[in-house]
Design a protein around this motif. Structure first.
Motif, short mmCIF file in Angstrom:
data_model
loop_
_atom_site.label_atom_id
_atom_site.label_comp_id
_atom_site.label_asym_id
_atom_site.label_seq_id
_atom_site.Cartn_x
_atom_site.Cartn_y
_atom_site.Cartn_z
N PHE A 1 0.88 -1.17 -0.03
CA PHE A 1 0.15 -0.19 -0.04
C PHE A 1 1.06 1.70 -0.21
O PHE A 1 0.72 2.14 1.20
N PRO A 2 1.54 1.80 -1.00
CA PRO A 2 2.20 2.72 -1.14
C PRO A 2 1.82 3.86 -0.96
O PRO A 2 2.33 5.23 -0.29
N GLY A 3 0.53 3.93 -1.22
CA GLY A 3 -0.79 5.50 -1.22
C GLY A 3 -1.19 5.66 0.03
O GLY A 3 -0.66 6.61 1.01
N MET A 4 -0.68 4.42 0.74
CA MET A 4 -1.05 4.56 2.99
C MET A 4 0.41 5.00 3.42
O MET A 4 0.53 5.82 4.05
N ILE A 5 1.23 4.10 2.80
CA ILE A 5 2.95 4.89 3.54
C ILE A 5 2.81 6.14 2.78
O ILE A 5 3.67 7.26 4.33
N LEU A 6 2.68 7.15 2.16
CA LEU A 6 2.58 8.46 1.83
C LEU A 6 2.08 9.09 3.08
O LEU A 6 2.14 9.71 2.92
N ASN A 7 1.20 9.06 2.87
CA ASN A 7 0.15 9.48 4.11
C ASN A 7 0.18 9.36 4.84
O ASN A 7 0.31 10.70 5.93
N ILE A 8 1.33 8.25 6.03
CA ILE A 8 1.17 7.84 7.60
C ILE A 8 2.60 8.51 7.12
O ILE A 8 2.39 9.46 8.20
N LEU A 9 3.19 8.47 6.39
CA LEU A 9 5.18 9.72 6.59
C LEU A 9 4.10 10.53 6.85
O LEU A 9 5.33 11.68 7.12
N THR A 10 2.90 11.46 5.69
CA THR A 10 3.70 12.72 5.72
C THR A 10 3.09 13.36 7.11
O THR A 10 2.67 14.55 7.04
N ALA A 11 1.60 12.53 7.42
CA ALA A 11 1.45 12.89 8.30
C ALA A 11 1.89 12.77 10.18
O ALA A 11 2.24 14.06 10.66
N LEU A 12 2.89 12.07 10.48
CA LEU A 12 3.59 11.97 10.87
C LEU A 12 4.87 12.85 11.05
O LEU A 12 5.64 13.23 11.87
N MET B 1 10.58 5.36 -5.21
CA MET B 1 9.52 6.29 -4.96
C MET B 1 9.60 7.24 -4.06
O MET B 1 9.64 8.44 -4.92
N ALA B 2 9.91 7.06 -3.16
CA ALA B 2 10.43 7.96 -1.87
C ALA B 2 11.37 8.92 -2.34
O ALA B 2 11.63 10.01 -1.97
N SER B 3 12.86 7.99 -2.96
CA SER B 3 14.19 9.74 -3.61
C SER B 3 13.42 10.37 -4.25
O SER B 3 13.70 11.72 -3.97
N GLN B 4 12.38 10.25 -5.02
CA GLN B 4 11.48 11.35 -5.49
C GLN B 4 10.88 12.35 -4.95
O GLN B 4 11.36 13.60 -5.01
N LEU B 5 10.67 11.88 -4.06
CA LEU B 5 10.07 13.04 -2.78
C LEU B 5 10.70 13.56 -2.20
O LEU B 5 10.21 14.77 -1.83
N LEU C 1 8.89 16.90 -0.54
CA LEU C 1 8.05 16.78 -0.05
C LEU C 1 7.49 15.30 1.52
O LEU C 1 6.70 15.29 2.15
N LEU C 2 8.71 14.09 1.45
CA LEU C 2 9.21 13.56 2.34
C LEU C 2 10.95 13.95 2.48
O LEU C 2 11.20 13.90 1.69
N HIS C 3 11.04 12.75 3.91
CA HIS C 3 12.17 12.97 4.85
C HIS C 3 12.67 11.87 4.58
O HIS C 3 13.45 10.95 5.00
N THR C 4 11.26 10.59 5.03
CA THR C 4 12.06 9.26 6.00
C THR C 4 12.49 8.13 5.35
O THR C 4 12.14 8.18 4.05
N ARG C 5 13.33 7.66 5.67
CA ARG C 5 13.73 6.39 5.33
C ARG C 5 13.88 5.32 5.81
O ARG C 5 14.09 5.27 7.13
N PRO C 6 13.61 4.60 5.54
CA PRO C 6 13.89 3.02 6.16
C PRO C 6 15.04 3.29 6.74
O PRO C 6 16.37 3.05 6.18
#
Length: 350
Positions: free
Chosen positions: A135-146, A176-180, A185-190
């Motif tokens: 669920f990459p969409g949910m990953i994006l939503n959760i990380l954005t909120a955190l 995908m996360a690297s593009q963000l 728009l996003l900073h979290t790495r695994p």
């Protein structure tokens, strides 16, 4: 009744009709304003979350198009850039396309923020995110909120994905996360990566897929964790959670180690859990709850939609059910009472 009296009566009826319509329209407008402010609209901070996710969708859609991936407007009608392919070497199980689309809705970032409010998560608090790539969409939503609330995120990502998730080898979640990240728009790495699949050690995946995933982890500079058994993976994750001592654990998807072995976890409801539950199975979620850490379980999207009133497989919109508001209820009752008091019909009944 003479003609003059009849004419006066008609004029009075028209006056009352116009007055009643004005009262009705004013009442409806007041009720709508009350709903928008206290009920269905997003707060300014929630609207910023929503807009951030929408912007992330735009970035990913344009990036995939530039690579020639050619996102399919039929499978991804809202142009999120987060819908994968029907099958690939990264695929582990079957998944529902409608659920994957629903998970991309930016309103989940708002729902997640409200869950975090419920658990009292504040800036600097540690949160562990366990996620498959389904669920990459949910990953994006959760990380954005955190990230918006300044939480300190520790993420363990499994690269295996069910169908229509982040299962396109050209666009797995870390890429995908690297593009963000490039777009700010996003900073979290695994913090760690696992293979996923059976036993979360690559069970069911081809040797080619395992090599590709290993190379991806290496290119990201993220440790790839492979244990001898499912039990070892579960034990390692639980011990890591205890070391981190997070304010909450968020589980996204049906990772084997999160659910554990057996079928008991199938009945474990999605959403916020703060106490041990036998239905949590014997995996990492159950271990986290037993250790005293709240768990937000994100699976069974239809049931989550029923809980949050986010529509299933529908076009995103910046409206959703608000929190219950005593102020809104009082304002609504006062407005209705005033409309009755000044209504001609009410006076006629006295």
């Amino acid at each position: 009744m003479n003609y003059e009296a009849f004419t006066a009566y008609q004029k009075e009826q028209r006056r009352q009709k116009i007055r009643s319509r004005i009262i009705l329209a004013a009442t409806a407008f007041a009720m709508l304003a009350c709903w928008l402010v206290c009920g269905g609209s997003l707060s300014p901070s929630e609207k910023r979350l929503y807009d951030t996710v929408v912007r992330s969708h735009e970035i990913l859609w344009q990036w995939e198009a530039s690579l020639g991936i050619n996102p399919d407007a039929e499978t991804d009608p809202y142009k999120t850039g987060l819908i994968g392919v029907e099958w690939s070497e990264f695929s582990t199980t079957l998944g529902a396309l409608e659920a994957k689309r629903t998970a991309c809705d930016p309103r989940w970032a708002v729902a997640a923020s409200r869950w975090f409010d419920e658990l009292g998560i504040k800036r600097g608090d540690r949160v562990v995110v366990l996620s498959s790539s389904s669920f990459p969409g949910m990953i994006l939503n959760i990380l954005t909120a955190l990230e918006a609330r300044g939480a300190n995120v520790f993420m363990i990502l499994s690269l295996g994905s069910s169908t229509w998730g982040a299962n396109d080898p050209r666009a797995p979640w870390p890429v995908m996360a690297s593009q963000l990240r490039k777009a700010g728009l996003l900073h979290t790495r695994p913090s760690y990566i696992t293979l996923g699949g059976g036993g979360e050690n690559g069970g069911g995946l081809s040797e080619e897929a395992v090599r590709a995933m290993s190379a991806l982890a290496q290119s990201e500079g993220t440790p790839l964790v492979i244990k001898e058994s499912l039990e070892d993976i579960i034990e390692w994750k639980i011990e890591l959670i205890k070391q981190i001592s997070p304010k909450a654990v968020v589980n996204i998807g049906g990772g084997h180690s999160s659910l554990g072995s057996g079928d008991s976890s199938v009945s474990f409801s999605p959403g916020v859990h703060t106490r041990p539950d036998a239905r949590a199975g014997n995996g990492v979620m159950a271990g986290a709850l037993e250790a005293g850490f709240p768990v937000i379980h994100i699976l069974n999207i239809k049931e989550l939609c029923a809980q949050t009133k986010i529509p299933f497989d529908a076009a995103p919109a910046p409206f959703m059910r608000g929190r219950y508001s005593i102020a809104a209820a009082v304002i609504g009752l006062i407005t209705f009472a005033l409309a009755l008091i000044i209504s001609e019909r009410w006076h006629m009944m006295q």
